[in-house]
Motif scaffolding. Structure first.
Motif, PDB file in Angstrom:
ATOM      1  N   LEU A   1      46.171 -12.992 157.697  1.00 51.91           N
ATOM      2  CA  LEU A   1      47.454 -12.427 157.307  1.00 51.91           C
ATOM      3  C   LEU A   1      47.456 -11.975 155.855  1.00 51.91           C
ATOM      4  O   LEU A   1      46.623 -12.400 155.050  1.00 51.91           O
ATOM      5  N   ASP A   2      48.412 -11.152 155.513  1.00 52.90           N
ATOM      6  CA  ASP A   2      48.631 -10.706 154.146  1.00 52.90           C
ATOM      7  C   ASP A   2      49.909 -11.361 153.646  1.00 52.90           C
ATOM      8  O   ASP A   2      51.007 -10.864 153.877  1.00 52.90           O
ATOM      9  N   ASP A   3      49.786 -12.516 152.991  1.00 46.88           N
ATOM     10  CA  ASP A   3      50.935 -13.277 152.492  1.00 46.88           C
ATOM     11  C   ASP A   3      51.950 -13.525 153.603  1.00 46.88           C
ATOM     12  O   ASP A   3      53.156 -13.341 153.422  1.00 46.88           O
ATOM     13  N   GLY A   4      51.458 -13.930 154.764  1.00 46.89           N
ATOM     14  CA  GLY A   4      52.321 -14.244 155.887  1.00 46.89           C
ATOM     15  C   GLY A   4      52.633 -13.082 156.802  1.00 46.89           C
ATOM     16  O   GLY A   4      53.253 -13.261 157.860  1.00 46.89           O
ATOM     17  N   ASP A   5      52.225 -11.869 156.419  1.00 44.87           N
ATOM     18  CA  ASP A   5      52.497 -10.677 157.216  1.00 44.87           C
ATOM     19  C   ASP A   5      51.266 -10.263 158.013  1.00 44.87           C
ATOM     20  O   ASP A   5      50.122 -10.429 157.557  1.00 44.87           O
ATOM     21  N   LEU A   6      51.505  -9.667 159.174  1.00 48.30           N
ATOM     22  CA  LEU A   6      50.426  -9.047 159.927  1.00 48.30           C
ATOM     23  C   LEU A   6      49.859  -7.859 159.149  1.00 48.30           C
ATOM     24  O   LEU A   6      50.591  -7.151 158.446  1.00 48.30           O
ATOM     25  N   LYS A   7      48.564  -7.642 159.283  1.00 49.35           N
ATOM     26  CA  LYS A   7      47.943  -6.460 158.701  1.00 49.35           C
ATOM     27  C   LYS A   7      47.955  -5.344 159.736  1.00 49.35           C
ATOM     28  O   LYS A   7      47.446  -5.510 160.838  1.00 49.35           O
ATOM     29  N   TYR A   8      48.534  -4.221 159.362  1.00 51.13           N
ATOM     30  CA  TYR A   8      48.625  -3.128 160.329  1.00 51.13           C
ATOM     31  C   TYR A   8      47.237  -2.568 160.624  1.00 51.13           C
ATOM     32  O   TYR A   8      46.325  -2.615 159.788  1.00 51.13           O
ATOM     33  N   THR A   9      47.048  -2.042 161.817  1.00 52.83           N
ATOM     34  CA  THR A   9      45.761  -1.491 162.228  1.00 52.83           C
ATOM     35  C   THR A   9      45.837  -0.012 162.584  1.00 52.83           C
ATOM     36  O   THR A   9      44.804   0.640 162.715  1.00 52.83           O
ATOM     37  N   VAL A  10      47.045   0.520 162.757  1.00 50.93           N
ATOM     38  CA  VAL A  10      47.241   1.945 163.035  1.00 50.93           C
ATOM     39  C   VAL A  10      48.318   2.463 162.097  1.00 50.93           C
ATOM     40  O   VAL A  10      49.412   1.904 162.032  1.00 50.93           O
ATOM     41  N   ASP A  11      47.991   3.523 161.356  1.00 52.07           N
ATOM     42  CA  ASP A  11      48.997   4.141 160.496  1.00 52.07           C
ATOM     43  C   ASP A  11      49.955   4.954 161.362  1.00 52.07           C
ATOM     44  O   ASP A  11      49.544   5.727 162.231  1.00 52.07           O
ATOM     45  N   PHE A  12      51.254   4.782 161.124  1.00 48.32           N
ATOM     46  CA  PHE A  12      52.260   5.444 161.963  1.00 48.32           C
ATOM     47  C   PHE A  12      52.127   6.950 161.940  1.00 48.32           C
ATOM     48  O   PHE A  12      52.490   7.642 162.898  1.00 48.32           O
ATOM     49  N   ARG A  13      51.580   7.509 160.854  1.00 52.65           N
ATOM     50  CA  ARG A  13      51.426   8.962 160.782  1.00 52.65           C
ATOM     51  C   ARG A  13      50.389   9.477 161.762  1.00 52.65           C
ATOM     52  O   ARG A  13      50.424  10.643 162.158  1.00 52.65           O
ATOM     53  N   ASP A  14      49.475   8.608 162.174  1.00 51.18           N
ATOM     54  CA  ASP A  14      48.509   9.021 163.188  1.00 51.18           C
ATOM     55  C   ASP A  14      49.204   9.189 164.540  1.00 51.18           C
ATOM     56  O   ASP A  14      48.868  10.076 165.324  1.00 51.18           O
ATOM     57  N   VAL A  15      50.196   8.335 164.813  1.00 53.79           N
ATOM     58  CA  VAL A  15      51.018   8.512 166.014  1.00 53.79           C
ATOM     59  C   VAL A  15      51.792   9.821 165.921  1.00 53.79           C
ATOM     60  O   VAL A  15      51.844  10.612 166.875  1.00 53.79           O
ATOM     61  N   TYR A  16      52.396  10.076 164.756  1.00 57.50           N
ATOM     62  CA  TYR A  16      53.140  11.320 164.567  1.00 57.50           C
ATOM     63  C   TYR A  16      52.247  12.545 164.757  1.00 57.50           C
ATOM     64  O   TYR A  16      52.661  13.541 165.365  1.00 57.50           O
ATOM     65  N   ALA A  17      51.038  12.481 164.205  1.00 59.20           N
ATOM     66  CA  ALA A  17      50.125  13.617 164.335  1.00 59.20           C
ATOM     67  C   ALA A  17      49.821  13.907 165.797  1.00 59.20           C
ATOM     68  O   ALA A  17      49.798  15.069 166.228  1.00 59.20           O
ATOM     69  N   SER A  18      49.607  12.856 166.582  1.00 54.56           N
ATOM     70  CA  SER A  18      49.345  13.047 168.006  1.00 54.56           C
ATOM     71  C   SER A  18      50.565  13.600 168.724  1.00 54.56           C
ATOM     72  O   SER A  18      50.448  14.439 169.618  1.00 54.56           O
ATOM     73  N   VAL A  19      51.763  13.125 168.341  1.00 52.26           N
ATOM     74  CA  VAL A  19      52.994  13.642 168.942  1.00 52.26           C
ATOM     75  C   VAL A  19      53.146  15.131 168.641  1.00 52.26           C
ATOM     76  O   VAL A  19      53.471  15.940 169.526  1.00 52.26           O
ATOM     77  N   LEU A  20      52.919  15.508 167.392  1.00 53.33           N
ATOM     78  CA  LEU A  20      53.064  16.908 167.009  1.00 53.33           C
ATOM     79  C   LEU A  20      52.105  17.790 167.796  1.00 53.33           C
ATOM     80  O   LEU A  20      52.499  18.842 168.319  1.00 53.33           O
ATOM     81  N   GLU A  21      50.844  17.386 167.872  1.00 49.19           N
ATOM     82  CA  GLU A  21      49.848  18.194 168.558  1.00 49.19           C
ATOM     83  C   GLU A  21      49.986  18.128 170.074  1.00 49.19           C
ATOM     84  O   GLU A  21      49.944  19.151 170.764  1.00 49.19           O
ATOM     85  N   ASP A  22      50.145  16.903 170.597  1.00 51.39           N
ATOM     86  CA  ASP A  22      50.042  16.706 172.039  1.00 51.39           C
ATOM     87  C   ASP A  22      51.339  16.987 172.784  1.00 51.39           C
ATOM     88  O   ASP A  22      51.316  17.329 173.964  1.00 51.39           O
ATOM     89  N   VAL A  23      52.476  16.801 172.134  1.00 51.99           N
ATOM     90  CA  VAL A  23      53.760  17.008 172.812  1.00 51.99           C
ATOM     91  C   VAL A  23      54.391  18.331 172.391  1.00 51.99           C
ATOM     92  O   VAL A  23      54.803  19.131 173.242  1.00 51.99           O
ATOM     93  N   LEU A  24      54.476  18.572 171.089  1.00 50.82           N
ATOM     94  CA  LEU A  24      55.165  19.758 170.597  1.00 50.82           C
ATOM     95  C   LEU A  24      54.247  20.950 170.399  1.00 50.82           C
ATOM     96  O   LEU A  24      54.716  22.056 170.133  1.00 50.82           O
TER      97      LEU A  24
END
Length: 396
Positions: free
Chosen positions: A351-374
């Motif tokens: 953990l990072d001071d009690g927090d989970l460490k993220y493994t996927v940046d949310f902008r990568d989800v957005y990039a896929s949405v922009l390309e794959d959906v829109l």
């Protein structure tokens, strides 16, 4: 050649999470969200869960000893969750989503977050809605998509619609914005007043840019009302089910929006979390299930993304709730999604001071949405995005 980007190259070359992190990246990316390329009439529906939904009691690692130890009274037992595999299961309130998983119509993106997380609701939601973790910007990520579409295709107040009481910031651009309507439609003046009101939409040659834009917005109001009112049901309360019901009605009626926004609040569960969250997730589940049912025959066009501004910390607090945390799952629903898990499940021990460490940046989800959906270019919206093996972006 447009798809031959760094993000796609890393995907096709088989870079693993471990290799990406070893190369110095902070997060790994996600594969393409859809199993087929976008069509010109694909529709994106964004569902925002306000308050910071507890990801660990939504996508539950019930067999993980660290989960059970950190939440001795708040944790779900393995036999209580709706099993998905890999030691993970859905909250028992999400039975319709579990059914979609079994029908291969649900993608779960694990460990989604952003660098240098902020525990403030306001700041974290601003980051998600502007797609700018490092600096404050005035435009939302889909607002920038609207601006780019405005430049290419001209103004269209029906390109994006929110069914919420106020316009979410992610639909606000520099030159244009989405429209906001109620699930029961727009109440306009009676004809005698309507004609006079329409006159306010006629710009005068001497108007300032702001005056001209105000006049234009009056005309847009009547345009939106004419396009949507016939498909909506008067007297509908503004619940998530009503919002998504209105979206389904508009999609079935062939309304022109490419993006819809809906939301559900109440997820700031600092105390007595289990009952409250399970009730809210049940409301979410029923609304999404009803939405899927209502889209029968046209559902192939629609991709729905469900997210919250952050997850919660691993350890329960003294009030049998959880405090603001970081990484959490994002759900993607639809007939054309690449069903299953994407991204790595965060460790509950590293953990990072009690927090989970993220493994996927949310902008990568957005990039896929922009390309794959829109079917849109990523750069005008997210800047120079590298994704996959880390993040490096210059937000427009």
């Amino acid at each position: 050649m447009r798809d031959l980007t760094r993000r796609r190259f890393l995907q096709f070359s088989g870079v693993t999470a471990a290799a990406a992190l070893a190369a110095g990246g902070t997060a790994v990316g996600v594969d393409r969200l859809l199993s087929a390329p976008p069509s010109g009439d694909s529709v994106l529906v964004l569902v925002t869960l306000y308050g910071g939904n507890d990801g660990l009691n939504t996508l539950i690692p019930a067999e993980d000893r660290a989960y059970q130890d950190g939440r001795p009274e708040l944790a779900y037992a393995p036999e209580q969750v709706l099993a998905l595999g890999e030691g993970l299961g859905l909250n028992p309130g999400l039975r319709r989503l579990h059914g979609l998983w079994e029908q291969q119509r649900l993608t779960v993106v694990r460990g989604v977050g952003y660098p240098r997380p902020d525990h403030s609701h306001f700041r974290s939601m601003a980051i998600w809605q502007t797609a700018s973790p490092d600096t404050s910007v005035r435009t939302g990520w889909l607002g920038r998509w609207l601006d780019h579409a405005h430049t290419e295709h001209g103004a269209d107040p029906l390109r994006a619609v929110s069914l919420e009481p106020t316009l979410p910031p992610f639909l606000a651009g520099e030159r244009t914005a989405g429209a906001t309507i109620r699930p029961e439609g727009l109440a306009l003046p009676q004809k005698s007043l309507a004609d006079a009101y329409r006159g306010l939409g006629v710009a005068d040659g001497g108007d300032s840019p702001l005056q001209a834009r105000a006049a234009e917005s009056v005309t847009e109001l009547f345009t939106v009302a004419q396009a949507v009112n016939g498909a909506l049901t008067p007297g509908t309360p503004n619940t998530l089910a009503a919002q998504l019901g209105a979206v389904a009605a508009l999609v079935r009626a062939g309304a022109p929006p490419r993006v819809y926004s809906a939301s559900l609040g109440g997820f700031d569960t600092h105390a007595d979390e289990r009952g409250t969250q399970e009730r809210l997730l049940g409301e979410l589940d029923a609304a999404l299930g009803g939405f899927v049912d209502a889209l029968a025959g046209v559902s192939r066009r629609v991709v729905t993304v469900v997210y919250s501004e952050f997850g919660r910390r691993v350890r329960a607090n003294a009030g049998q709730g959880t405090d603001h945390g970081t990484a959490a799952p994002v759900f993607v629903l639809g007939e054309r999604v690449r069903s299953g898990f994407l991204g790595e499940q965060p460790s509950l021990e590293d953990l990072d001071d009690g927090d989970l460490k993220y493994t996927v940046d949310f902008r990568d989800v957005y990039a896929s949405v922009l390309e794959d959906v829109l079917g849109a270019d990523v750069e005008p919206v997210l800047g120079t995005w590298k994704g996959r093996a880390g993040f490096e972006t210059t937000t427009p």
